[in-house]
Write a protein that holds these residues in place. Sequence first.
Motif, mmCIF file in Angstrom:
data_model
loop_
_atom_site.group_PDB
_atom_site.id
_atom_site.type_symbol
_atom_site.label_atom_id
_atom_site.label_comp_id
_atom_site.label_asym_id
_atom_site.label_seq_id
_atom_site.Cartn_x
_atom_site.Cartn_y
_atom_site.Cartn_z
ATOM 1 N N GLN A 1 27.950 -2.625 3.289
ATOM 2 C CA GLN A 1 28.570 -1.901 2.192
ATOM 3 C C GLN A 1 28.043 -2.429 0.865
ATOM 4 N N TYR B 1 43.299 -1.878 10.421
ATOM 5 C CA TYR B 1 42.748 -3.220 10.268
ATOM 6 C C TYR B 1 42.963 -3.663 8.831
ATOM 7 N N ARG C 1 37.377 -0.903 13.298
ATOM 8 C CA ARG C 1 36.815 -2.244 13.105
ATOM 9 C C ARG C 1 35.382 -2.164 12.629
ATOM 10 N N ALA C 2 34.621 -1.327 13.226
ATOM 11 C CA ALA C 2 33.219 -1.170 12.830
ATOM 12 C C ALA C 2 32.912 0.309 12.856
ATOM 13 N N GLY C 3 32.072 0.733 11.974
ATOM 14 C CA GLY C 3 31.802 2.165 11.912
ATOM 15 C C GLY C 3 32.749 2.847 10.948
ATOM 16 N N GLY C 4 32.790 4.122 11.000
ATOM 17 C CA GLY C 4 33.666 4.852 10.077
ATOM 18 C C GLY C 4 33.079 4.845 8.683
ATOM 19 N N VAL C 5 33.881 4.546 7.718
ATOM 20 C CA VAL C 5 33.421 4.562 6.337
ATOM 21 C C VAL C 5 33.575 3.204 5.670
ATOM 22 N N GLY C 6 33.885 2.155 6.458
ATOM 23 C CA GLY C 6 33.933 0.815 5.913
ATOM 24 C C GLY C 6 35.309 0.434 5.402
ATOM 25 N N ALA C 7 35.371 -0.722 4.769
ATOM 26 C CA ALA C 7 36.619 -1.271 4.266
ATOM 27 C C ALA C 7 36.823 -0.894 2.807
ATOM 28 N N PHE C 8 38.093 -0.646 2.467
ATOM 29 C CA PHE C 8 38.461 -0.333 1.096
ATOM 30 C C PHE C 8 39.311 -1.471 0.534
ATOM 31 N N PHE C 9 39.000 -1.830 -0.704
ATOM 32 C CA PHE C 9 39.630 -2.988 -1.326
ATOM 33 C C PHE C 9 40.653 -2.558 -2.369
ATOM 34 N N TYR D 1 29.036 2.961 2.264
ATOM 35 C CA TYR D 1 29.044 2.392 3.600
ATOM 36 C C TYR D 1 27.735 2.854 4.219
#
Lengths: 110, 115
Positions: free
Chosen positions: A33, B31, B98-106, A48
């Motif tokens: 990312q 997650y 956990r992995a894949g998708g569009v990632g983590a948002f902060f 991403y």
Amino acid sequence: GIQVEQSPPDLILQEGANSTLRCNFSDSVNNLQWFHQNPWGQLINLFYIPSGTKQNGRLSATTVATERYSLLYISSSQTTDSGVYFCAVELTDSWGKLQFGAGTQVVVTP
Amino acid sequence: EPEVTQTPSHQVTQMGQEVILRCVPISNHLYFYWYRQILGQKVEFLVSFYNNEISEKSEIFDDQFSVERPDGSNFTLKIRSTKLEDSAMYFCASSEVRAGGVGAFFGQGTRLTVV
């Protein structure tokens, strides 16, 4: 552990200029990312991009997973693009843990 | 657009006091994570949390730290007895998978200052 190296560490641009930021990583990753940290400290999710190319307005990113690097392109930069750009990767065997690079500090001058 | 929200935005506490940082992750995410950033340094992973238990934690996440999901919407980080070196920006993040998708948002972060 995995090494995530970003270059250049600092970049000063005149408004309207284009630039390329680079992220090298030392191992296979599930996830990559790009984030922009604005002057207020917020981390904005830009892309991403574990592989391939994506574009969002004036920004685009390319990741070549087999060669373990990613590039972030800023075109026609604006003063609001100033801030720190972070690349972060997730190892294939981790539980969502993102390993961040040290960032590229970008200053866009009018 | 859904977002991760954190409260408070700033917290000043005396050394030795307990603090609780609060986060509301994006509603369909499963997650959850805490990260911290000491001023001028890179963002560091603290802990990941899934299915009401810790999935992974870093060396920083010692016995002084704990996480909890007390209800269906909140996710908290507790620091039991704060030290000066705990002063940092703390970020909560969430992801759908956990992995894949569009990632983590902060989230926007909580700036903790220990005096």
